[in-house]
Design an enzyme around this catalytic site. Structure first.
Site, PDB file in Angstrom:
ATOM      1  N   SER A 192       0.848  -1.198   0.000  1.00 11.71           N
ATOM      2  CA  SER A 192       0.000   0.000   0.000  1.00 11.71           C
ATOM      3  C   SER A 192       0.877   1.239   0.000  1.00 11.71           C
ATOM      4  O   SER A 192       2.047   1.200   0.414  1.00 11.71           O
ATOM      5  CB  SER A 192      -0.862   0.006   1.268  1.00 11.71           C
ATOM      6  OG  SER A 192      -1.520   1.250   1.431  1.00 11.71           O
ATOM      7  N   TYR A 205      -1.896  -1.379  10.588  1.00 14.44           N
ATOM      8  CA  TYR A 205      -2.028  -1.668   9.152  1.00 14.44           C
ATOM      9  C   TYR A 205      -0.804  -1.183   8.367  1.00 14.44           C
ATOM     10  O   TYR A 205      -0.219  -1.935   7.570  1.00 14.44           O
ATOM     11  CB  TYR A 205      -3.297  -1.003   8.625  1.00 14.44           C
ATOM     12  CG  TYR A 205      -3.515  -1.132   7.139  1.00 14.44           C
ATOM     13  CD1 TYR A 205      -4.112  -2.268   6.598  1.00 14.44           C
ATOM     14  CD2 TYR A 205      -3.137  -0.110   6.257  1.00 14.44           C
ATOM     15  CE1 TYR A 205      -4.323  -2.383   5.229  1.00 14.44           C
ATOM     16  CE2 TYR A 205      -3.348  -0.214   4.889  1.00 14.44           C
ATOM     17  CZ  TYR A 205      -3.938  -1.353   4.382  1.00 14.44           C
ATOM     18  OH  TYR A 205      -4.144  -1.463   3.023  1.00 14.44           O
TER      19      TYR A 205
END
Ligand code: NAD
Ligand code: MG
Length: 300
Positions: A192, A205
């Site tokens: 990401s 995360y």
């Protein structure tokens, strides 16, 4: 909005897809496509296959919705037999994908189950190999993201679940899959923009996404001697169920995508071609790389 059903005619990417503001739309994790407004584009009406994956056998985790679903559609239309993993609660999304792919004459094997369990990950690889008749592309794409503003509110249980889903499952699936992959086989991980430019409310995360980059680069060097390639894709903000189902607070869902230079989120259909490229021999000289699709937000 311009014509979104055609990804091949030249058009302005800024106006190609919906821009914020979006309606608030809370739903429980893991989230379903049918609860999203606007409905995401997974390439259902647009992706054109060129036979680039004819005879190939691919497993995609999180293949029911979002980026994984768009990748499943693209792989199937390129001629691959596809297996997807997802959670039981996501059966409606898996069913609609099966209807689409099987309706076009493709193969979609459904293998639901929880990737936070090591024994299940091993079984998933065994079942995919068994039901596809082999395995040569593994897309490790399932992910857990729960927005938590303050470290004092981040529980050990959540930290553990995020790491199990995003990092441990990648390790378990890779370890189980590698003995089955032929030379030319590929693993494609999903990191990401958070792995480069972390948001303060995504402590657990973002750190898993950083870990995925390191794992990808190290494993790539370890297995290239067997002719196996390992790469990753780094999405920026994409319009998928992950975000409104707890990945972001609802006020951030309303303005989702406004933080990047495009000023809008990406649609899953816009990133699936990267997963196609990394799975085929067209990317044969590429390993240990991370390909970004971030709406202009730098990954370096
Ligand atoms: P998504 O919700 O459509 O897909 C995530 C999938 O993860 C779910 O469909 C679910 O099947 C799976 N999953 C979660 N926990 C699981 C578990 N315990 N066992 C099995 N499956 C489980 O959302 P998406 O955005 O398409 O996410 C795909 C990947 O893209 C994720 O790795 C995510 O971190 C990454 N990503 C997304 C964005 C974004 O803005 N949407 C940005 C960067 C990276
Ligand atoms: Mg889903």
């Amino acid at each position: 909005m311009s014509d979104t059903s055609n990804q091949y005619d030249i058009q302005n990417p800024l106006t190609q897809y919906p821009r914020p503001p979006f309606p608030r739309q809370p739903q429980p994790a893991p989230g379903l496509i049918g609860e999203m407004d606007p409905v995401p584009d997974h390439g259902e009406t647009s992706y054109r296959g060129l036979g680039r994956m004819e005879g190939r056998k691919a497993l995609i985790t999180g293949g029911d919705s979002g980026i994984g679903r768009a990748t499943a559609i693209a792989y199937a239309r390129e001629g691959a037999a596809v297996a997807i993993n997802y959670l039981d609660a996501e059966s409606p999304d898996a069913q609609s994908l099966a209807d689409l792919i099987e309706g076009e004459g493709g193969t979609l094997v459904r293998l639901p189950g929880d990737l936070t369990d090591e024994a299940f990950c091993e079984q998933l690889i065994a079942d995919a190999v068994d039901q596809l008749g082999g395995l040569d592309a593994v897309v490790i794409n399932a992910g857990k993201q729960v927005y938590t503003e303050d470290i004092q509110d981040l529980t050990t249980e959540q930290f553990d679940q995020t790491y199990k889903t995003n990092v441990y499952a990648m390790f378990w699936l890779s370890k189980a899959a590698l003995p089955h992959l032929p030379p030319g086989g590929t693993i494609i991980n999903t990191t990401s923009i958070q792995g480069y430019s972390p948001s303060p409310g995504l402590l657990d995360y973002a750190s898993t996404k950083w870990a995925i980059i390191g794992f990808t680069k190290a494993l790539a060097k370890q297995v290239i001697g067997d002719g196996i390639r390992v790469n990753a894709v780094a999405p920026g903000p994409f319009w998928t169920p992950l975000q409104p189902s707890g990945g972001q607070p609802q006020d951030k869902v309303e303005e989702f995508g406004s933080q990047v230079p495009y000023g809008r989120p990406g649609q899953p259909a816009e990133i699936a071609p990267m997963y196609v490229f990394l799975a085929t021999q067209e990317s044969g000289y590429t390993t240990g790389e991370v390909f970004g699709s971030t709406g202009g937000e730098p990954t370096a």
